[in-house]
Design a protein around this motif. Structure first.
Motif, PDB file in Angstrom:
ATOM      1  N   VAL A 266      -2.089   1.963  -9.151  1.00  0.00           N
ATOM      2  CA  VAL A 266      -3.939   2.975  -8.164  1.00  0.00           C
ATOM      3  C   VAL A 266      -2.630   2.637  -6.663  1.00  0.00           C
ATOM      4  O   VAL A 266      -2.276   2.183  -6.798  1.00  0.00           O
ATOM      5  CB  VAL A 266      -5.225   2.193  -7.914  1.00  0.00           C
ATOM      6  CG1 VAL A 266      -5.595   2.339  -9.190  1.00  0.00           C
ATOM      7  CG2 VAL A 266      -5.231   0.880  -7.697  1.00  0.00           C
ATOM      8  N   SER A 267      -3.091   3.831  -6.124  1.00  0.00           N
ATOM      9  CA  SER A 267      -2.917   4.342  -5.033  1.00  0.00           C
ATOM     10  C   SER A 267      -3.630   3.300  -3.388  1.00  0.00           C
ATOM     11  O   SER A 267      -4.740   3.019  -3.863  1.00  0.00           O
ATOM     12  CB  SER A 267      -2.652   5.290  -4.174  1.00  0.00           C
ATOM     13  OG  SER A 267      -4.058   6.450  -3.674  1.00  0.00           O
ATOM     14  N   LEU A 268      -2.926   2.509  -2.556  1.00  0.00           N
ATOM     15  CA  LEU A 268      -3.745   2.553  -1.691  1.00  0.00           C
ATOM     16  C   LEU A 268      -4.810   3.078  -1.228  1.00  0.00           C
ATOM     17  O   LEU A 268      -6.193   2.752  -1.112  1.00  0.00           O
ATOM     18  CB  LEU A 268      -2.806   2.601  -0.651  1.00  0.00           C
ATOM     19  CG  LEU A 268      -4.261   1.407   0.688  1.00  0.00           C
ATOM     20  CD1 LEU A 268      -3.889  -0.181   0.795  1.00  0.00           C
ATOM     21  CD2 LEU A 268      -2.743   1.472   1.949  1.00  0.00           C
ATOM     22  N   LEU A 269      -4.986   4.393  -1.256  1.00  0.00           N
ATOM     23  CA  LEU A 269      -5.906   5.115  -0.701  1.00  0.00           C
ATOM     24  C   LEU A 269      -7.226   5.170  -2.012  1.00  0.00           C
ATOM     25  O   LEU A 269      -8.466   4.628  -0.823  1.00  0.00           O
ATOM     26  CB  LEU A 269      -5.320   6.052  -0.644  1.00  0.00           C
ATOM     27  CG  LEU A 269      -6.842   7.513  -0.311  1.00  0.00           C
ATOM     28  CD1 LEU A 269      -7.642   7.585   0.910  1.00  0.00           C
ATOM     29  CD2 LEU A 269      -6.630   9.224  -0.265  1.00  0.00           C
ATOM     30  N   GLN A 270      -6.942   5.317  -3.315  1.00  0.00           N
ATOM     31  CA  GLN A 270      -7.573   4.727  -4.525  1.00  0.00           C
ATOM     32  C   GLN A 270      -8.708   3.709  -4.165  1.00  0.00           C
ATOM     33  O   GLN A 270      -9.524   3.001  -4.671  1.00  0.00           O
ATOM     34  CB  GLN A 270      -7.176   5.234  -5.847  1.00  0.00           C
ATOM     35  CG  GLN A 270      -6.324   6.799  -5.848  1.00  0.00           C
ATOM     36  CD  GLN A 270      -5.864   6.586  -7.561  1.00  0.00           C
ATOM     37  OE1 GLN A 270      -5.006   5.530  -7.456  1.00  0.00           O
ATOM     38  NE2 GLN A 270      -5.903   7.645  -7.872  1.00  0.00           N
ATOM     39  N   TYR A 271      -8.150   2.711  -3.998  1.00  0.00           N
ATOM     40  CA  TYR A 271      -8.531   1.415  -3.509  1.00  0.00           C
ATOM     41  C   TYR A 271      -9.227   1.080  -2.348  1.00  0.00           C
ATOM     42  O   TYR A 271      -9.970   0.605  -2.415  1.00  0.00           O
ATOM     43  CB  TYR A 271      -6.782   0.367  -3.720  1.00  0.00           C
ATOM     44  CG  TYR A 271      -7.855  -0.832  -2.907  1.00  0.00           C
ATOM     45  CD1 TYR A 271      -8.026  -1.990  -3.640  1.00  0.00           C
ATOM     46  CD2 TYR A 271      -7.571  -1.438  -1.580  1.00  0.00           C
ATOM     47  CE1 TYR A 271      -8.318  -3.318  -2.600  1.00  0.00           C
ATOM     48  CE2 TYR A 271      -7.454  -2.908  -1.249  1.00  0.00           C
ATOM     49  CZ  TYR A 271      -8.532  -2.930  -1.804  1.00  0.00           C
ATOM     50  OH  TYR A 271      -8.950  -4.284  -0.860  1.00  0.00           O
ATOM     51  N   VAL A 272      -8.888   1.402  -1.434  1.00  0.00           N
ATOM     52  CA  VAL A 272      -9.613   1.646  -0.200  1.00  0.00           C
ATOM     53  C   VAL A 272     -11.071   2.672  -0.880  1.00  0.00           C
ATOM     54  O   VAL A 272     -12.822   2.154  -0.250  1.00  0.00           O
ATOM     55  CB  VAL A 272      -9.332   2.335   0.751  1.00  0.00           C
ATOM     56  CG1 VAL A 272     -10.445   2.691   1.827  1.00  0.00           C
ATOM     57  CG2 VAL A 272      -8.052   1.302   1.387  1.00  0.00           C
ATOM     58  N   GLN A 273     -11.585   3.951  -1.142  1.00  0.00           N
ATOM     59  CA  GLN A 273     -12.135   4.666  -1.982  1.00  0.00           C
ATOM     60  C   GLN A 273     -13.332   3.616  -2.470  1.00  0.00           C
ATOM     61  O   GLN A 273     -13.834   3.745  -3.241  1.00  0.00           O
ATOM     62  CB  GLN A 273     -11.988   5.552  -2.536  1.00  0.00           C
ATOM     63  CG  GLN A 273     -11.108   6.473  -1.329  1.00  0.00           C
ATOM     64  CD  GLN A 273     -10.193   8.178  -1.489  1.00  0.00           C
ATOM     65  OE1 GLN A 273      -9.843   8.270  -3.432  1.00  0.00           O
ATOM     66  NE2 GLN A 273     -10.107   8.771  -0.937  1.00  0.00           N
ATOM     67  N   ARG A 274     -12.410   2.993  -4.026  1.00  0.00           N
ATOM     68  CA  ARG A 274     -12.802   2.614  -5.091  1.00  0.00           C
ATOM     69  C   ARG A 274     -14.001   1.194  -3.948  1.00  0.00           C
ATOM     70  O   ARG A 274     -14.717   0.876  -4.708  1.00  0.00           O
ATOM     71  CB  ARG A 274     -12.101   1.455  -6.023  1.00  0.00           C
ATOM     72  CG  ARG A 274     -12.779   0.768  -6.819  1.00  0.00           C
ATOM     73  CD  ARG A 274     -11.452  -0.086  -7.999  1.00  0.00           C
ATOM     74  NE  ARG A 274     -12.254  -0.761  -9.088  1.00  0.00           N
ATOM     75  CZ  ARG A 274     -12.006  -0.993  -9.895  1.00  0.00           C
ATOM     76  NH1 ARG A 274     -10.698  -0.626 -10.127  1.00  0.00           N
ATOM     77  NH2 ARG A 274     -12.624  -1.999 -10.760  1.00  0.00           N
ATOM     78  N   GLU A 275     -12.803   0.361  -3.146  1.00  0.00           N
ATOM     79  CA  GLU A 275     -14.203  -0.851  -2.127  1.00  0.00           C
ATOM     80  C   GLU A 275     -15.080  -0.511  -1.579  1.00  0.00           C
ATOM     81  O   GLU A 275     -16.113  -0.903  -1.454  1.00  0.00           O
ATOM     82  CB  GLU A 275     -12.740  -1.784  -1.347  1.00  0.00           C
ATOM     83  CG  GLU A 275     -12.029  -2.265  -2.108  1.00  0.00           C
ATOM     84  CD  GLU A 275     -12.438  -3.805  -2.169  1.00  0.00           C
ATOM     85  OE1 GLU A 275     -12.543  -5.000  -1.342  1.00  0.00           O
ATOM     86  OE2 GLU A 275     -13.079  -4.141  -3.086  1.00  0.00           O
ATOM     87  N   ALA A 276     -14.905   0.416  -1.211  1.00  0.00           N
ATOM     88  CA  ALA A 276     -15.938   1.276  -0.282  1.00  0.00           C
ATOM     89  C   ALA A 276     -17.358   1.377  -1.222  1.00  0.00           C
ATOM     90  O   ALA A 276     -18.332   1.827  -0.621  1.00  0.00           O
ATOM     91  CB  ALA A 276     -15.410   2.772  -0.180  1.00  0.00           C
ATOM     92  N   ASN A 277     -17.124   1.434  -2.471  1.00  0.00           N
ATOM     93  CA  ASN A 277     -18.658   1.741  -3.364  1.00  0.00           C
ATOM     94  C   ASN A 277     -18.965   1.064  -4.130  1.00  0.00           C
ATOM     95  O   ASN A 277     -19.722   0.322  -5.660  1.00  0.00           O
ATOM     96  CB  ASN A 277     -18.070   2.940  -4.034  1.00  0.00           C
ATOM     97  CG  ASN A 277     -17.682   4.287  -3.762  1.00  0.00           C
ATOM     98  OD1 ASN A 277     -18.744   4.384  -2.115  1.00  0.00           O
ATOM     99  ND2 ASN A 277     -16.657   5.077  -3.826  1.00  0.00           N
ATOM    100  N   SER A 278     -17.939  -0.644  -4.075  1.00  0.00           N
ATOM    101  CA  SER A 278     -18.484  -2.021  -5.156  1.00  0.00           C
ATOM    102  C   SER A 278     -19.051  -2.727  -4.039  1.00  0.00           C
ATOM    103  O   SER A 278     -19.134  -2.594  -2.849  1.00  0.00           O
ATOM    104  CB  SER A 278     -16.911  -2.229  -4.907  1.00  0.00           C
ATOM    105  OG  SER A 278     -17.137  -3.607  -6.265  1.00  0.00           O
TER     106      SER A 278
END
Length: 205
Positions: A23-35
């Motif tokens: 996954v990209s860094l942006l995808q990771y950050v977005q996932r973290e925001a909703n976890s």
């Protein structure tokens, strides 16, 4: 007891292999925001963080309090952050969580949302059985890729022992181990000391 010694360490040779489902860094950050859980980012791979137990959390809170007090009267400003602050290591595309991090002056972020800190000065890791080997070796190598990173503090929670590693030259680190509860721990990157007894306050060993 305090033990000082020097250790020569080569620059880390870290592989940058990605999994086939990266996954990209942006995808990771977005996932973290909703976890509701914490995940680290290892160059395309998402790695779940283990939960911390009571003694670990107590020591971490003590260290943050001690650092705030110890740095308050210094000439320079050293903001202190908890373990919720992600550190991004752009040289190797890793995003990791420390237990405590201190920066020199104003914090610098990789992104506009102040999520990914990139100028750690001092990092503290409270060791546990599941993470101590990684914290002592692999994670130290990760942090070393940042030029701003000058000091590493490793705190045991099963005995009175604090180890510091201070960068005196690019490949030369001075290692100090303190094991006496009535001793003080020198933090050379900040120009102050912490008391062992205060780090382990309310913690049963």
């Amino acid at each position: 007891m305090t033990d000082d010694r020097y250790i020569m360490q080569p620059q880390p040779q870290l592989g940058l292999k990605k999994s086939s489902r990266s996954v990209s860094l942006l995808q990771y950050v977005q996932r973290e925001a909703n976890s509701d859980e914490k995940y680290e980012f290892h160059n395309g791979k998402i790695v779940k963080m283990p939960f911390a137990r009571g003694p670990h959390n107590a020591i971490t809170a003590n260290i943050i309090g001690c650092l705030k007090v110890a740095t308050r009267g210094l000439d320079k400003k050293y903001p202190v952050f908890s373990g919720d602050q992600k550190i991004y290591l752009p040289e190797i595309n890793y995003g990791v969580y420390p237990d405590v991090v201190v920066v020199d002056g104003a914090p610098v972020y990789w992104d506009d949302d102040t999520l990914l800190l990139i100028n750690p000065l001092l990092v503290v890791e409270v060791l546990s059985r599941s993470t101590q080997r990684h914290d002592r070796t692999s994670k130290f190598d990760l942090y070393k890729t940042r030029v701003s990173f000058q000091e590493y503090v490793l705190v045991r929670q099963d005995s009175y022992e604090v180890e510091t590693r201070y960068r005196e030259a690019p490949d030369l680190w001075r290692e100090t181990v303190v094991t006496r509860l009535d001793a003080e721990i020198p933090l050379r990157s900040l120009g102050c000391t912490l008391k062992m007894a205060e780090i382990y306050e309310f913690v049963e060993i």
